[in-house]
Every structure is written in structure tokens, then in C-alpha cells.
Motif scaffolding. Structure first.
Motif, short mmCIF file in Angstrom:
data_model
loop_
_atom_site.label_atom_id
_atom_site.label_comp_id
_atom_site.label_asym_id
_atom_site.label_seq_id
_atom_site.Cartn_x
_atom_site.Cartn_y
_atom_site.Cartn_z
N LEU A 220 0.82 -1.21 0.00
CA LEU A 220 0.00 0.00 0.00
C LEU A 220 0.86 1.26 0.00
O LEU A 220 0.52 2.27 -0.64
CB LEU A 220 -0.92 0.00 1.21
CG LEU A 220 -2.05 -1.05 1.19
CD1 LEU A 220 -2.80 -1.05 2.50
CD2 LEU A 220 -3.00 -0.79 0.04
N LEU A 221 1.98 1.21 0.71
CA LEU A 221 2.87 2.36 0.70
C LEU A 221 3.46 2.60 -0.68
O LEU A 221 3.66 3.73 -1.10
CB LEU A 221 4.00 2.15 1.72
CG LEU A 221 3.59 2.36 3.19
CD1 LEU A 221 4.73 1.95 4.11
CD2 LEU A 221 3.21 3.80 3.43
N GLN A 222 3.75 1.50 -1.40
CA GLN A 222 4.25 1.65 -2.75
C GLN A 222 3.20 2.32 -3.64
O GLN A 222 3.51 3.17 -4.49
CB GLN A 222 4.63 0.28 -3.33
CG GLN A 222 5.20 0.33 -4.73
CD GLN A 222 6.45 1.18 -4.83
OE1 GLN A 222 7.26 1.18 -3.91
NE2 GLN A 222 6.60 1.92 -5.92
N GLN A 223 1.93 1.94 -3.43
CA GLN A 223 0.85 2.58 -4.17
C GLN A 223 0.77 4.08 -3.83
O GLN A 223 0.50 4.91 -4.69
CB GLN A 223 -0.49 1.90 -3.86
CG GLN A 223 -0.57 0.47 -4.34
CD GLN A 223 -1.84 -0.23 -3.89
OE1 GLN A 223 -2.65 0.35 -3.18
NE2 GLN A 223 -2.02 -1.47 -4.30
N GLU A 224 1.03 4.39 -2.54
CA GLU A 224 1.01 5.79 -2.12
C GLU A 224 2.12 6.58 -2.82
O GLU A 224 1.92 7.70 -3.27
CB GLU A 224 1.18 5.86 -0.61
CG GLU A 224 1.07 7.26 -0.04
CD GLU A 224 -0.37 7.73 0.06
OE1 GLU A 224 -0.57 8.89 0.44
OE2 GLU A 224 -1.28 6.95 -0.25
N VAL A 225 3.30 5.96 -2.94
CA VAL A 225 4.41 6.62 -3.63
C VAL A 225 4.04 6.90 -5.07
O VAL A 225 4.27 8.01 -5.60
CB VAL A 225 5.68 5.74 -3.56
CG1 VAL A 225 6.76 6.28 -4.49
CG2 VAL A 225 6.20 5.68 -2.14
N GLU A 226 3.46 5.91 -5.74
CA GLU A 226 3.06 6.09 -7.13
C GLU A 226 2.01 7.18 -7.26
O GLU A 226 2.02 7.97 -8.22
CB GLU A 226 2.54 4.76 -7.69
CG GLU A 226 3.62 3.68 -7.77
CD GLU A 226 3.05 2.33 -8.13
OE1 GLU A 226 1.80 2.23 -8.28
OE2 GLU A 226 3.83 1.36 -8.27
N ALA A 227 1.08 7.22 -6.29
CA ALA A 227 0.03 8.24 -6.34
C ALA A 227 0.60 9.63 -6.15
O ALA A 227 0.23 10.58 -6.85
CB ALA A 227 -1.03 7.95 -5.27
N VAL A 228 1.52 9.77 -5.19
CA VAL A 228 2.16 11.07 -4.96
C VAL A 228 2.92 11.52 -6.21
O VAL A 228 2.81 12.67 -6.65
CB VAL A 228 3.10 11.00 -3.74
CG1 VAL A 228 3.94 12.26 -3.64
CG2 VAL A 228 2.30 10.80 -2.45
N ASN A 229 3.69 10.59 -6.78
CA ASN A 229 4.46 10.93 -7.98
C ASN A 229 3.55 11.32 -9.15
O ASN A 229 3.81 12.29 -9.86
CB ASN A 229 5.35 9.75 -8.39
CG ASN A 229 6.50 9.54 -7.42
OD1 ASN A 229 6.89 10.46 -6.72
ND2 ASN A 229 7.02 8.33 -7.39
#
Length: 562
Positions: A220-229
């Protein structure tokens, strides 16, 4: 001694490449001997270098030596073969520095294949055979070879320690139990091992569950990184388009905005990465600890197990989290909105409004864990009352607007209202639900839907056949989630897609909502509390509780939990 001499000869006449007795032996110029086929193959691999060497002493020869069979050596090898020792070189079975040696072998000892916890000795294959043949020895406990057999002997009485003192938490012998440990709580070592083994398995299950939780959070954190980027990239792209329409004075501001967005993006990604690395480190530690416990769980020696188990270090404090809070993907869109407004203003107004263009702070949090007991859920209990303005005119509300009954005919007490469901016998709560909430619904009759929905769900039905109008039926659109409860089944509906659910039948359903974490869970409530289904999604608006009743005299009541 004669046998040792034969073994020595065998080593002398073995090829150092294939480790077997020499076949067509040849001697090379340095004096070492090999099978003709082995040394040929070795030198063939060196042909490109045009220098050929001895595999043992590394002496090199140029040109490549001519190989001739050594007839005397061949005759000696044939004599060895007549002894019947045609198996692989015996030295491969000798005990090395790290091996457990046979206690019976004399001279050069062979590797032990088993240790006996009764004899307190280790045996090679040959000397272990009596334990398989002699009836009294068959009862002995054989384990994998161990160098720690003496740890099983009581240092005071010189007897095998077959008991465990729970009072003093140590292994003891039978004499100890009637001596200094008299009156203590003592059991057999095997019984204590069984108890500790259960504890160990419980610890492993806990570790494995934590690993799964942390891996889910890392994802989920990886998804958060992708969303922020992704959001940051889009904000930069939009800002560039708008700044091209402004005068040259705005070019400097464009650079400032890009720098602010990128700086904020870097800080937020760095924050998420740090949290991600922390969870990955915890996963690595848990996996390592699980491997240690697994290795210990396979130890057959009870005393060795009990000796090692208390010394295991305690687990580090777990990160207080069960799921990652993923917010709607709107991190830098405020930049675009602010610039759109600024673009239409004069230069002096632009300078005054510039602070609105700064990127917002992006917060990534680990939400608190979902409760595991009903008492835990009750700490988040939410009082639900039904809104008469949403009730279909065939529903009777009672018990302080907490209970709905389907009457099957229009009731005259309702006035016209834009929030009222006009076709389906449905009703929503007055309360708008955000944060963490829990409530329970007691239902009676043939079939009742327990649901949550956004407030902007359609209210007017088509008047056609049942469930034809998905825009206003709870569970038949992308604005609502609904659990269909009947006498023999459960079914979850979302956006007209149904999921059949197995679980204990009950007339009471618990609903848990963690709006920020995007979690919606349904539970069957009886003497126990059983999870029926959990939804993981992203909620973009506040929710309202709701129910739909299908048959005349069906009832649904929102329970008082405090």
C-alpha cells in the motif's frame, strides 16, 4: 590395521579429479597420476592457452605432454579392485572437524548417522545396525547426530535427565526429583516439550500473520508513492501550460511553483520510503526469527530444545498498525486550481494571492488496527437513527426511528420530500459517517439488506421489475455496498456485482467502518463474532447507514449498544 592399510592404498591410487580408483592410469612429467580420460579432458580445456598444467601442483608443461598408460600402476589398481572395495572412496565417509564422529569406530572414525539418547552415543551405519536388530535396542530413541549428548546427563547424579522441573525451569533426573527438587512441579521432558512446542507454534503463527500484515502495508505504501508521484507530475504539467499564457514576469513564478512541488514531492516520497523501509526491516527480522523458531521446532532432542528455548530473544515491539491510510488521489491538484484562478487576475492581484499556490502537505499515516474483540468494536459504537425523509412510504419507522418494518402498502403519514426513496422499501440514517464507526442491525423476516451508501445515491426508481433500476437500489451501483441477509445465505452486492459469502447464520449483523483507511467489514453476531466479509476501497464522500426490506412484515432495527 590391515583394513587401514587397504584404505590408505585406495587413497593413493585414486584420481584427484574424479575421486575414484584410477582407470587407465597415466603419470605426467611432475609425477602425479590421473585417469587418462580425466587428464585429457582437463587439458582439452587448456588448449586455447597453449600451456598445460597439473591440477594438483599447478606445474605447467609446454608443449602438451604425450600420455602413455602406466602398466605397473594399472596392475596395482586391478589388484585393489579384487579386494571388493569398489564403492566410492571411503574417506568421503570419515568424520571431519564439523561432523559428529562414531563413538565405536577405532582409528580414523567414520561420520555418525544417528545419536542414541539412551546410550548417549553416536553411531555410523555399521555400528548402528544392532539398534535395528536387537529387540531391547529397538526401543531406544534415535535422533540426528548431535555433539551435545552430554548435556542430557545430570552433573550431580550422572543419570539421564528425563524430567523437567517447572518450579526451577530446568531439566532434572529422577534422583533430582526426590532430592533437591522434592515437592516441586515436575513433569516428563517430553510433556514439557509438547507444551513448549505449542507455544512455539503459536509464536510462529503470530509472526507469519505480522509478516503478511507488513507485506500488505509495504504494498500500500508503494501505491502511495506512485500516487504522490503521479499527482505531482500532473500538477507540474498543468502549471507549465498555464504559465505559458502569462507574461514574462510569470516565468520566474513558474519556476518557483515547479521547485515547490518537486521539493514537497521529494519530502513526501522520502517520508513514505522511510516508513516502507522500517516495515521491510521488521519483515526481515520476523522472517529471520521465524526461521530460528522453525529450526528449533524440528529439534528432536527434548532437553536440547528446552535448554535453547528460554534463551531466545523477545520479539521487538511491533509497529502499531494494520493497514495503510490511502487518501483520495488529490495531492497537488490544489496547485492547478489556484493557478487557474490566478491566471485571470491582474499582476498586482497575482502577487497578493501567491501563497495559495504553495503545494499542500501530504500526510501518510498508519491507521490503528481493526479491533479483534466485540468489546473493542463497541468502543467505536455509533448511534444510528433513521431519517423519515428518506424512508419509502411503505416503511413504518418506530422505536425512536431505530426500527423499520415493511408494511406492503403506502402509509399516509409521509409527505413529499426530495430525499425519499420512491420505489424500493429503503431508508437511510440521519447520521453522516466518517472516521471509525461500529453499529449492529437486528433483522427479522425473509430477506433484509444491511448497507452503507453515499448520500447522493438516486432516490427515484423506474417502477419496473425488481432490481431493474440499479441507480437507486442499495448495492446495485458504485455509490453503495450492501449485505443481503436471508435465512440460509449471505451475499454482498456492490455495483450490481454479487459475492456469495459463507458464515454462521445469525439474526444480528455488525458493521465496522474505518472511513479513512477505506475498510468496511460485516460480522455475524451471536455468542461469538465472526467476520463475514471485508471490503478494502477508497471512500470519497461521507457515508450513511441504510437498510432495504424485501417481504411484508420484514423488520430491521439498529441496536442500542451503550
Amino acid at each position: 590395521m590391515a583394513q587401514k592399510g587397504v584404505q590408505l592404498d585406495r587413497e593413493t591410487f585414486s584420481c584427484s579429479i574424479c575421486l575414484d580408483l584410477l582407470k587407465d592410469p597415466v603419470a605426467i612429467p611432475c609425477g602425479h597420476s590421473y585417469c587418462m580420460k580425466c587428464i585429457k579432458g582437463f587439458w582439452d580445456g587448456e588448449d586455447e592457452k597453449k600451456i598445460h598444467s597439473c591440477p594438483q601442483c599447478r606445474q605447467s608443461f609446454t608443449p602438451r605432454p604425450v600420455l602413455l598408460k602406466n602398466t605397473m600402476l594399472a596392475a596395482l589398481v586391478e589388484e585393489l579392485k579384487k579386494t571388493g572395495l569398489q564403492a566410492a572412496p571411503a574417506n568421503l565417509c570419515y568424520a571431519g572437524a564439523e561432523d559428529v564422529a562414531c563413538d565405536v569406530c577405532t582409528g580414523r572414525k567414520l561420520r555418525a548417522c544417528k545419536s542414541c539418547l539412551v546410550c548417549l552415543a553416536s553411531y555410523c551405519d555399521k555400528h548402528l545396525q544392532p539398534h535395528y536388530d536387537a529387540a531391547p535396542l529397538k526401543k531406544h530413541k534415535l535422533v540426528e547426530p548431535s555433539k551435545k549428548l552430554q548435556e542430557n546427563i545430570c552433573s550431580r547424579h550422572d543419570e539421564v535427565m528425563k524430567m523437567f522441573c517447572r518450579t526451577d525451569q530446568q531439566c532434572i533426573c529422577s534422583l533430582c526429583s526426590v532430592d533437591e527438587h522434592k515437592g516441586h512441579d515436575t513433569v516428563s521432558a517430553a510433556a514439557e516439550r509438547t507444551e513448549r512446542q505449542r507455544e512455539l507454534e503459536g509464536s510462529r503463527l503470530n509472526i507469519q500473520q505480522r509478516i503478511q500484515d507488513r507485506e500488505k502495508e509495504v504494498k500500500l505504501l508503494q501505491q502511495e508513492v506512485e500516487a504522490v508521484n503521479g499527482s505531482a507530475d500532473k500538477a507540474v504539467e498543468d502549471s507549465e501550460k498555464m504559465f505559458t499564457e502569462l507574461i514574462r514576469l510569470m516565468e520566474k513564478k513558474s519556476s518557483d511553483v515547479k521547485q515547490q512541488v518537486r521539493s514537497q514531492q521529494k519530502r513526501e516520497v522520502s517520508r513514505v520510503r522511510e516508513l516502507q523501509e522500517k516495515l521491510e526491516q521488521e519483515i526481515s527480522e520476523l522472517k529471520r526469527r521465524d526461521a530460528e523458531l522453525k529450526l528449533l521446532s524440528h529439534t528432536e532432542n527434548h532437553n536440547q530444545f528446552l535448554h535453547s528455548y528460554p534463551s531466545l530473544p523477545a520479539l521487538s515491539e511491533a509497529t502499531h498498525s494494520s493497514s495503510i491510510n490511502i487518501r483520495p488521489l488529490s495531492y497537488f491538484e490544489d496547485v492547478t486550481a489556484a493557478l487557474s484562478a490566478v491566471r485571470d487576475k491582474l499582476q498586482d492581484v497575482l502577487r497578493e494571492e501567491w501563497t495559495n499556490v504553495s503545494p499542500p502537505e501530504v500526510e501518510v499515516l498508519l491507521s490503528a488496527a481493526e479491533p479483534t474483540t466485540r468489546a473493542g468494536f463497541l468502543t467505536y459504537s455509533q448511534e444510528i437513527t433513521l431519517d423519515p425523509n428518506t424512508a419509502n412510504t411503505q416503511l413504518l419507522l418506530s422505536e425512536g426511528s431505530k426500527k423499520a418494518t415493511y408494511k406492503g402498502q403506502q402509509l399516509q403519514s409521509y409527505s413529499s420530500h426530495p430525499d425519499r426513496f420512491t420505489y424500493y422499501p429503503q431508508v437511510l440514517s440521519r447520521e453522516s459517517l466518517t472516521g471509525r464507526c461500529y453499529w449492529e442491525v437486528e433483522w427479522r423476516g425473509g430477506e433484509v439488506y444491511v448497507a452503507v451508501t453515499y448520500k447522493n445515491i438516486s432516490r427515484a426508481g423506474s417502477g419496473g421489475e425488481w432490481f431493474m433500476d440499479s441507480e437507486c437500489a442499495l448495492g446495485y451501483n458504485d455509490k453503495s455496498w450492501s449485505l443481503d441477509c436471508s435465512q440460509n445465505r449471505y451475499t454482498l452486492y456492490y455495483n450490481s456485482i454479487h459475492t456469495n459469502i459463507s458464515g454462521p447464520q445469525s439474526s444480528r449483523v455488525g458493521v465496522y467502518l474505518d472511513h479513512r483507511a477505506g475498510i468496511l467489514s460485516f460480522y455475524s453476531i451471536s455468542e461469538t463474532m465472526t467476520l463475514l466479509h471485508r471490503v478494502q476501497t477508497t471512500f470519497t464522500q461521507p457515508l450513511h447507514a441504510g437498510v432495504r426490506l424485501c417481504y411484508v412484515e420484514d423488520t430491521a432495527e439498529f441496536c442500542k449498544l451503550k
